[in-house]
Design an enzyme around this catalytic site. Structure first.
Site, PDB file in Angstrom:
ATOM      1  N   ASP A  51       4.769   1.176  -0.748  1.00 51.75           N
ATOM      2  CA  ASP A  51       6.079   1.510  -0.185  1.00 51.75           C
ATOM      3  C   ASP A  51       5.837   1.770   1.294  1.00 51.75           C
ATOM      4  OD1 ASP A  51       8.337   2.802   0.763  1.00 51.75           O
ATOM      5  OD2 ASP A  51       8.522   4.168  -0.940  1.00 51.75           O
ATOM      6  N   GLN A  60       5.017   5.070   4.295  1.00 49.87           N
ATOM      7  CA  GLN A  60       4.882   6.182   3.322  1.00 49.87           C
ATOM      8  C   GLN A  60       3.565   6.175   2.533  1.00 49.87           C
ATOM      9  OE1 GLN A  60       8.212   7.462   0.492  1.00 49.87           O
ATOM     10  NE2 GLN A  60       6.898   6.371  -0.958  1.00 49.87           N
ATOM     11  N   TYR A  80       2.959  15.717  -0.477  1.00 49.46           N
ATOM     12  CA  TYR A  80       3.804  14.827  -1.266  1.00 49.46           C
ATOM     13  C   TYR A  80       3.886  13.450  -0.638  1.00 49.46           C
ATOM     14  CZ  TYR A  80       7.742  12.514  -3.284  1.00 49.46           C
ATOM     15  OH  TYR A  80       8.524  11.581  -3.889  1.00 49.46           O
ATOM     16  N   LYS A 117       5.673   8.950  -5.895  1.00 51.20           N
ATOM     17  CA  LYS A 117       4.946   8.587  -7.115  1.00 51.20           C
ATOM     18  C   LYS A 117       4.190   7.284  -6.899  1.00 51.20           C
ATOM     19  CE  LYS A 117       5.128  11.623 -10.234  1.00 51.20           C
ATOM     20  NZ  LYS A 117       3.845  12.124 -10.707  1.00 51.20           N
ATOM     21  N   ASP A 118       3.327   6.955  -7.846  1.00 51.07           N
ATOM     22  CA  ASP A 118       2.496   5.768  -7.692  1.00 51.07           C
ATOM     23  C   ASP A 118       3.303   4.474  -7.709  1.00 51.07           C
ATOM     24  OD1 ASP A 118       1.596   7.963  -9.109  1.00 51.07           O
ATOM     25  OD2 ASP A 118      -0.047   6.894 -10.052  1.00 51.07           O
ATOM     26  N   ASP A 119       4.387   4.474  -8.536  1.00 50.81           N
ATOM     27  CA  ASP A 119       5.166   3.247  -8.687  1.00 50.81           C
ATOM     28  C   ASP A 119       4.229   2.091  -9.020  1.00 50.81           C
ATOM     29  OD1 ASP A 119       7.285   4.871  -8.177  1.00 50.81           O
ATOM     30  OD2 ASP A 119       7.492   4.283  -6.091  1.00 50.81           O
ATOM     31  N   ARG A 168      12.508  12.881  -6.323  1.00 49.14           N
ATOM     32  CA  ARG A 168      11.471  13.670  -5.653  1.00 49.14           C
ATOM     33  C   ARG A 168      10.174  13.684  -6.464  1.00 49.14           C
ATOM     34  NH1 ARG A 168      13.894  16.736  -1.487  1.00 49.14           N
ATOM     35  NH2 ARG A 168      16.141  16.542  -1.545  1.00 49.14           N
ATOM     36  N   ASP A 176      18.475   8.803  -7.256  1.00 48.86           N
ATOM     37  CA  ASP A 176      17.284   7.998  -6.908  1.00 48.86           C
ATOM     38  C   ASP A 176      16.647   7.352  -8.139  1.00 48.86           C
ATOM     39  OD1 ASP A 176      17.712   8.795  -4.320  1.00 48.86           O
ATOM     40  OD2 ASP A 176      15.809   9.883  -4.102  1.00 48.86           O
TER      41      ASP A 176
HETATM   42  P1  13P Z   1       9.364   6.596  -3.945  1.00 44.56           P
HETATM   43  O1  13P Z   1       8.037   7.090  -4.484  1.00 44.56           O
HETATM   44  O2  13P Z   1       9.822   5.358  -4.657  1.00 44.56           O
HETATM   45  O3  13P Z   1       9.331   6.435  -2.475  1.00 44.56           O
HETATM   46  O4  13P Z   1      10.478   7.671  -4.329  1.00 44.56           O
HETATM   47  C1  13P Z   1      10.385   8.935  -3.780  1.00 44.56           C
HETATM   48  C2  13P Z   1      11.321   9.861  -4.476  1.00 44.56           C
HETATM   49  O5  13P Z   1      10.888  10.821  -5.053  1.00 44.56           O
HETATM   50  C3  13P Z   1      12.754   9.579  -4.442  1.00 44.56           C
HETATM   51  O6  13P Z   1      13.512  10.626  -5.000  1.00 44.56           O
HETATM   52 MG    MG Z   2      10.072   5.443  -0.970  1.00 42.67          MG
HETATM   53 MG    MG Z   3       8.950   3.500  -4.813  1.00 44.31          MG
END
Ligand code: 13P
Ligand code: MG
Ligand code: MG
Ligand code: 13P
Length: 368
Positions: free
Chosen positions: A11, A94, A228, A231-233, A265, A286
């Site tokens: 990301d 990010q 922070y 997440k890994d996605d 988050r 989100d």
């Molecule tokens: P990403 O890890 O996809 O950037 O999302 C961050 C997040 O916590 C959105 O609420």
């Molecule tokens: Mg993001």
């Molecule tokens: Mg993501």
């Protein structure tokens, strides 16, 4: 022909917020891959996205963990970060946690799933990509695909799968790994991978041929970075047909919108919704978390495809169910089990709150 399939993702900026990838980022990444292909470093490539994550799918003959391939991906992420900064995209850069490339993108923020194999006369592969969740999200689907005969009837009726599959499981807290065999050791396997925030399936092999069947990214950013970083996605490559489960058996577990961590988050559980690539736009709170599946036939390393596998109408019920589960989970607001347990959250105000009110805690008398 021996071929390496590398999926490297990061990301490097969201549009708008964390909900989607800007087309200019994808276009820039694709431009950057033209020359490596014409120079012969890459056999082929495909650039795509899942939500706000930029996905580089590459075939080559340099093997796994190759420094040149990893540096190429790193440089593209840096280049795309510049585009993201110009557009003011959210969280530009990010996932790029290191200041400079140092040999291998593993541990530097981007996610990597790679496998090297001898290409079969017909080589169907499915590349799963998820947003708003962590690598442990693959545990349940991989178990069903490679160890559950109620999902994969081929384990029962196809001779070349009847010896079962072996699972490489990583303990990402202790940085240890173990091999476990299905079917004999499935109870031991489930003790571990049922705890999906700590134990993650890294790869799967056919036990009779020892051929690689699946490989996932097990980057756990929470353990790489002290702050922070989202997440890994994660991503996961699965080979199909022949000595591996059929395409339908590989896709079937995703008809169940399992609860995964990583929504809003990075701090909430929510249902993983299987969607088409254009529909990977996590917008509601989100989310909810999304998974897409890009199907390819490899032909001398060329990526014939993708077919957008979850665009199929037969996943409509799963999407509706995921939306219903999302409604239900959201009503818990900041309460567990929608919110993650304290030590799993990416965000917390606990230290500040304790700083402020901690002194007001008094012992409860023993006889009360
Ligand atoms: P990403 O890890 O996809 O950037 O999302 C961050 C997040 O916590 C959105 O609420
Ligand atoms: Mg993001
Ligand atoms: Mg993501
Ligand atoms: P075909 O007979 O269409 O090749 O299908 C075989 C199969 O495995 C379907 O699951």
């Amino acid at each position: 022909m021996r071929i390496t399939l590398s999926v490297i993702k990061a990301d490097v900026g969201g549009y708008v917020g964390h909900s989607e990838s800007h087309p200019d980022l994808l276009a820039r990444a694709a431009e950057c891959l033209v020359k490596p292909k014409s120079d012969g470093l890459l056999v082929d490539y495909h650039v795509t996205k899942c939500g706000d994550d930029l996905q580089l799918i590459m075939t080559h003959q340099q093997g796994e963990d190759n420094e040149v391939i990893h540096e190429l991906a790193w440089d593209i992420f840096i280049e795309c970060t510049e585009v993201a900064k110009k557009l003011g995209l959210y969280g530009a850069g990010q996932d790029l946690l290191a200041d400079a490339f140092s040999g291998n993108v593993r541990g530097m923020g981007p996610g990597v799933a790679e496998m090297e194999f001898e290409e079969r006369p017909s080589e169907p592969v499915i590349i799963f990509m998820a947003d708003k969740t962590s690598s442990g999200a693959w545990n349940l689907p991989l178990y069903k695909i490679f160890a559950d005969p109620f999902n994969t009837v081929g384990l029962v009726i196809a001779d070349n799968m009847h010896d079962g599959f072996s699972f490489e499981v990583h303990d990402i807290k202790e940085s240890k790994k173990i091999m476990l065999n299905a079917p004999e050791e499935i109870y031991d396997l489930l003790v571990l991978i049922g705890a999906a925030s700590r134990y993650m399936v890294k790869s799967v092999r056919n036990r009779r041929t020892n051929e690689i069947a699946a490989a996932s990214s097990t980057q756990h950013l929470a353990y790489i970075a002290s702050r922070y970083v989202g997440k890994d996605d994660p991503v996961c490559i699965v080979r199909s047909q022949g000595e591996f489960p059929a395409v339908g058996e590989v896709l079937e577990p995703f008809a169940f919108p399992l609860l995964v961590e990583g929504w809003m988050r990075g701090s909430h559980y929510g249902p993983m919704m299987p969607v088409s690539i254009p529909d990977s736009t996590p917008t509601r709170f989100d989310g909810p978390p999304r998974v897409v599946a890009a199907g390819f036939q490899l032909s001398d390393g060329k990526l014939i495809g993708p077919r957008d596998m979850f665009a199929d109408k037969s996943y409509d019920n799963a999407r509706q169910r995921a939306s219903d589960i999302a409604d239900y989970m959201r009503q818990h607001g900041p309460f567990e089990p929608h919110r993650l347990p304290l030590d799993e959250m990416e965000y917390t105000t606990m230290p500040q709150v304790m700083e402020k009110i901690g002194g007001r805690f008094i012992d409860i008398p023993k006889d009360s």
